[in-house]
Design a protein around this motif. Structure first.
Motif, PDB file in Angstrom:
ATOM      1  N   ALA A 223      -7.034 -47.503 -55.414  1.00  0.00           N
ATOM      2  CA  ALA A 223      -6.553 -46.583 -53.976  1.00  0.00           C
ATOM      3  C   ALA A 223      -6.318 -47.209 -52.884  1.00  0.00           C
ATOM      4  N   GLU A 224      -7.511 -48.436 -52.530  1.00  0.00           N
ATOM      5  CA  GLU A 224      -7.069 -49.264 -51.430  1.00  0.00           C
ATOM      6  C   GLU A 224      -5.724 -50.010 -51.357  1.00  0.00           C
ATOM      7  N   ARG A 225      -5.472 -50.417 -52.627  1.00  0.00           N
ATOM      8  CA  ARG A 225      -4.177 -51.288 -52.450  1.00  0.00           C
ATOM      9  C   ARG A 225      -2.948 -50.605 -52.365  1.00  0.00           C
ATOM     10  N   ALA A 226      -2.922 -49.193 -53.178  1.00  0.00           N
ATOM     11  CA  ALA A 226      -1.886 -48.217 -53.053  1.00  0.00           C
ATOM     12  C   ALA A 226      -1.896 -47.892 -51.819  1.00  0.00           C
ATOM     13  N   GLY A 227      -3.018 -47.512 -50.935  1.00  0.00           N
ATOM     14  CA  GLY A 227      -2.913 -46.899 -49.742  1.00  0.00           C
ATOM     15  C   GLY A 227      -2.180 -47.973 -48.723  1.00  0.00           C
ATOM     16  N   ASP A 228      -2.490 -49.231 -48.988  1.00  0.00           N
ATOM     17  CA  ASP A 228      -2.006 -50.147 -48.112  1.00  0.00           C
ATOM     18  C   ASP A 228      -0.186 -50.202 -48.275  1.00  0.00           C
ATOM     19  N   LEU A 229       0.242 -50.017 -49.401  1.00  0.00           N
ATOM     20  CA  LEU A 229       1.502 -50.276 -49.614  1.00  0.00           C
ATOM     21  C   LEU A 229       2.128 -48.930 -48.916  1.00  0.00           C
ATOM     22  N   ASN A 230       1.508 -47.839 -49.372  1.00  0.00           N
ATOM     23  CA  ASN A 230       2.094 -46.463 -48.955  1.00  0.00           C
ATOM     24  C   ASN A 230       2.069 -46.679 -47.324  1.00  0.00           C
ATOM     25  N   ALA A 231       1.008 -46.965 -46.735  1.00  0.00           N
ATOM     26  CA  ALA A 231       0.933 -46.961 -45.400  1.00  0.00           C
ATOM     27  C   ALA A 231       2.018 -47.948 -44.582  1.00  0.00           C
TER      28      ALA A 231
ATOM     29  N   PRO B 258       1.298 -45.167 -60.653  1.00  0.00           N
ATOM     30  CA  PRO B 258       1.336 -43.537 -60.368  1.00  0.00           C
ATOM     31  C   PRO B 258       0.659 -43.095 -58.882  1.00  0.00           C
ATOM     32  N   LEU B 259       0.167 -44.083 -58.158  1.00  0.00           N
ATOM     33  CA  LEU B 259      -0.215 -43.775 -56.882  1.00  0.00           C
ATOM     34  C   LEU B 259       0.645 -44.030 -55.592  1.00  0.00           C
ATOM     35  N   LEU B 260       1.748 -44.490 -55.893  1.00  0.00           N
ATOM     36  CA  LEU B 260       2.705 -44.657 -54.776  1.00  0.00           C
ATOM     37  C   LEU B 260       3.543 -43.389 -54.397  1.00  0.00           C
ATOM     38  N   ASP B 261       3.790 -43.325 -53.327  1.00  0.00           N
ATOM     39  CA  ASP B 261       4.414 -42.052 -52.983  1.00  0.00           C
ATOM     40  C   ASP B 261       5.980 -42.321 -52.835  1.00  0.00           C
ATOM     41  N   TYR B 262       6.785 -42.349 -53.762  1.00  0.00           N
ATOM     42  CA  TYR B 262       8.109 -42.495 -53.922  1.00  0.00           C
ATOM     43  C   TYR B 262       9.293 -41.808 -53.028  1.00  0.00           C
ATOM     44  N   GLY B 263       8.862 -40.801 -52.846  1.00  0.00           N
ATOM     45  CA  GLY B 263       9.921 -39.558 -51.884  1.00  0.00           C
ATOM     46  C   GLY B 263       9.603 -40.325 -50.555  1.00  0.00           C
ATOM     47  N   MET B 264       8.434 -40.598 -49.713  1.00  0.00           N
ATOM     48  CA  MET B 264       8.244 -41.279 -48.706  1.00  0.00           C
ATOM     49  C   MET B 264       8.757 -42.592 -48.636  1.00  0.00           C
ATOM     50  N   ILE B 265       8.735 -43.422 -49.718  1.00  0.00           N
ATOM     51  CA  ILE B 265       9.263 -44.715 -49.951  1.00  0.00           C
ATOM     52  C   ILE B 265      10.703 -44.561 -49.544  1.00  0.00           C
ATOM     53  N   ARG B 266      11.614 -43.467 -50.255  1.00  0.00           N
ATOM     54  CA  ARG B 266      12.976 -43.340 -50.221  1.00  0.00           C
ATOM     55  C   ARG B 266      13.356 -42.997 -48.685  1.00  0.00           C
ATOM     56  N   ARG B 267      12.445 -42.162 -48.353  1.00  0.00           N
ATOM     57  CA  ARG B 267      12.847 -41.800 -46.938  1.00  0.00           C
ATOM     58  C   ARG B 267      12.579 -43.072 -45.781  1.00  0.00           C
ATOM     59  N   ASN B 268      12.080 -43.858 -46.310  1.00  0.00           N
ATOM     60  CA  ASN B 268      11.423 -45.165 -45.315  1.00  0.00           C
ATOM     61  C   ASN B 268      11.658 -46.520 -46.135  1.00  0.00           C
ATOM     62  N   PRO B 269      12.924 -46.714 -46.386  1.00  0.00           N
ATOM     63  CA  PRO B 269      13.340 -48.082 -47.248  1.00  0.00           C
ATOM     64  C   PRO B 269      13.081 -49.139 -46.320  1.00  0.00           C
ATOM     65  N   LYS B 270      12.709 -50.253 -46.891  1.00  0.00           N
ATOM     66  CA  LYS B 270      12.606 -51.443 -46.313  1.00  0.00           C
ATOM     67  C   LYS B 270      12.462 -52.796 -47.418  1.00  0.00           C
ATOM     68  N   VAL B 271      12.460 -53.869 -46.830  1.00  0.00           N
ATOM     69  CA  VAL B 271      12.303 -55.032 -47.852  1.00  0.00           C
ATOM     70  C   VAL B 271      10.694 -55.057 -48.288  1.00  0.00           C
ATOM     71  N   LEU B 272      11.140 -55.256 -49.687  1.00  0.00           N
ATOM     72  CA  LEU B 272       9.765 -55.807 -50.435  1.00  0.00           C
ATOM     73  C   LEU B 272      10.004 -57.056 -51.143  1.00  0.00           C
ATOM     74  N   LEU B 273       9.150 -58.214 -50.947  1.00  0.00           N
ATOM     75  CA  LEU B 273       9.327 -59.479 -51.499  1.00  0.00           C
ATOM     76  C   LEU B 273       8.190 -60.140 -52.035  1.00  0.00           C
ATOM     77  N   GLY B 274       8.275 -60.572 -53.473  1.00  0.00           N
ATOM     78  CA  GLY B 274       7.316 -61.247 -54.149  1.00  0.00           C
ATOM     79  C   GLY B 274       7.846 -61.539 -55.520  1.00  0.00           C
ATOM     80  N   TYR B 275       7.124 -61.895 -56.597  1.00  0.00           N
ATOM     81  CA  TYR B 275       7.461 -62.261 -57.767  1.00  0.00           C
ATOM     82  C   TYR B 275       6.133 -62.122 -58.629  1.00  0.00           C
TER      83      TYR B 275
END
Length: 346
Positions: free
Chosen positions: A91-99, A123-140
């Motif tokens: 919940a904490e890690r997903a919360g950081d990403l969503n925030a 399952p904890l990510l808010d994909y609708g919100m992410i689609r409304r707020n697209p931005k770069v994500l970098l990692g591997y």
């Protein structure tokens, strides 16, 4: 980053539910979404969606690297947290990403490290919100789980490349600046440097099957990718160029994972294939181990599609920054990949 993978149940799910997709995933993947461009002076977020960092100094180095690139840095509230081997609870890690996706000040999200655990967040990510707020994500590495979920669930193009706490050597910095600041239509070609050898031995590309292919780029770390099999977070591979890499996997495990992709029908639908580096994947002691070359010959050559190996992708010091979901062309004879169109909003 090294990580352990738990693939038995995933492989079984893949056989029972081949190419399962949710309706939302199909809708999202049919509408590709580009992130806004980056500029020096923007604010970027450092988050840790996977494993905890064993040395806090690594997080300081990650912050300093982002500042040296010209950014202001916002730290995820749980960047330095620990819950077992993870950087905080799910919940904490997903919360950081969503925030950070929701934060209008933040223009990009840089994953501090890989490891394991990112798939637990999907399952904890808010994909609708992410689609409304697209931005770069970098990692591997373990961030492969996020790249594929963002593409399948939100249609968002993200970037497979260096982590915040990784090496920001001259090559990686140059790649970053060309991709994100200059917004160059990149052509990715391995560095040519024979050193003191008469002919170049290291960092060579090897053609498996010649030719060119075009399509959106999908893939990432093989172990993490196969662990998504049977879930709605794995994108459809049809007509796409698949790129793979891995680290510290015995050849028999690489064989098993490619077998899973083959049995679920995923390999039969791709337009092209690129294998990067498989670091520390040599056969162990004893008799009878297949080599990586033999395994790729078994699974890839019969596809009769353009394919090559040895691209600068993976757990290596110098690595390409690739747009997952970007529209690309590969040339298996030349050992190159190039962008066919911009990967940022106009």
């Amino acid at each position: 980053m090294h990580r352990r993978h738990f693939l038995g149940s995933a492989a079984l799910a893949a056989l029972m539910l081949p190419l399962a997709r949710g309706g939302d995933a199909l809708a999202a993947s049919s509408s590709r979404l580009l992130p806004p461009p980056l500029n020096r002076g923007d604010t970027v977020a450092l988050v840790s969606p996977s494993a905890a960092t064993d040395d806090p100094f690594d997080l300081q180095l990650a912050r300093e690297a982002m500042e040296a690139l010209g950014f202001k840095v916002k730290l995820g509230p749980h960047l330095a947290s620990r819950w077992g081997h993870l950087a905080g609870s799910d919940a904490e890690r997903a919360g950081d990403l969503n925030a950070m996706f929701a934060d209008r000040e933040v223009k990009a999200i840089i994953c501090a490290r890989g490891g394991s655990g990112a798939a637990r967040l999907l399952p904890l990510l808010d994909y609708g919100m992410i689609r409304r707020n697209p931005k770069v994500l970098l990692g591997y590495s373990d961030i492969t789980a996020l790249h594929n979920a963002l593409l399948s669930q939100a249609g968002l193009v993200s970037f497979h490349g260096p982590i915040g706490a990784g090496s920001w050597n001259r090559f990686n910095v140059d790649q970053f600046q060309r991709v994100f600041f200059e917004r160059e239509l990149m052509q990715y070609r391995n560095v040519s440097d024979p050193g003191d050898e008469l002919v170049q031995r290291k960092n060579r590309t090897i053609t498996l099957s010649g030719g060119k292919a075009r399509g959106e780029l999908v893939g990432g770390n093989l172990s993490v990718l196969v662990a998504l099999a049977g879930s709605r977070y794995l994108p459809d591979f049809s007509g796409r160029i698949l790129f793979l890499e891995d680290v510290s996997e015995a050849p028999y495990r690489i064989d098993r994972m490619l077998s899973t992709l083959k049995l679920m029908g995923a390999l039969d639908t791709i337009a092209g294939f690129i294998f990067g580096e498989c670091t520390e994947c040599d056969p162990g002691e004893g008799y009878g181990s297949l080599t990586l070359s033999q395994i790729l010959d078994d699974y890839v050559k019969p596809l009769k599609i353009p394919a090559y190996r040895g691209a600068m992708i993976g757990h290596i010091r110098q690595q390409f920054i690739l747009p997952v979901g970007g529209n690309m062309e590969m040339d298996a004879d030349a050992g190159t990949i190039r962008m066919l169109e911009p990967v940022f909003q106009g």
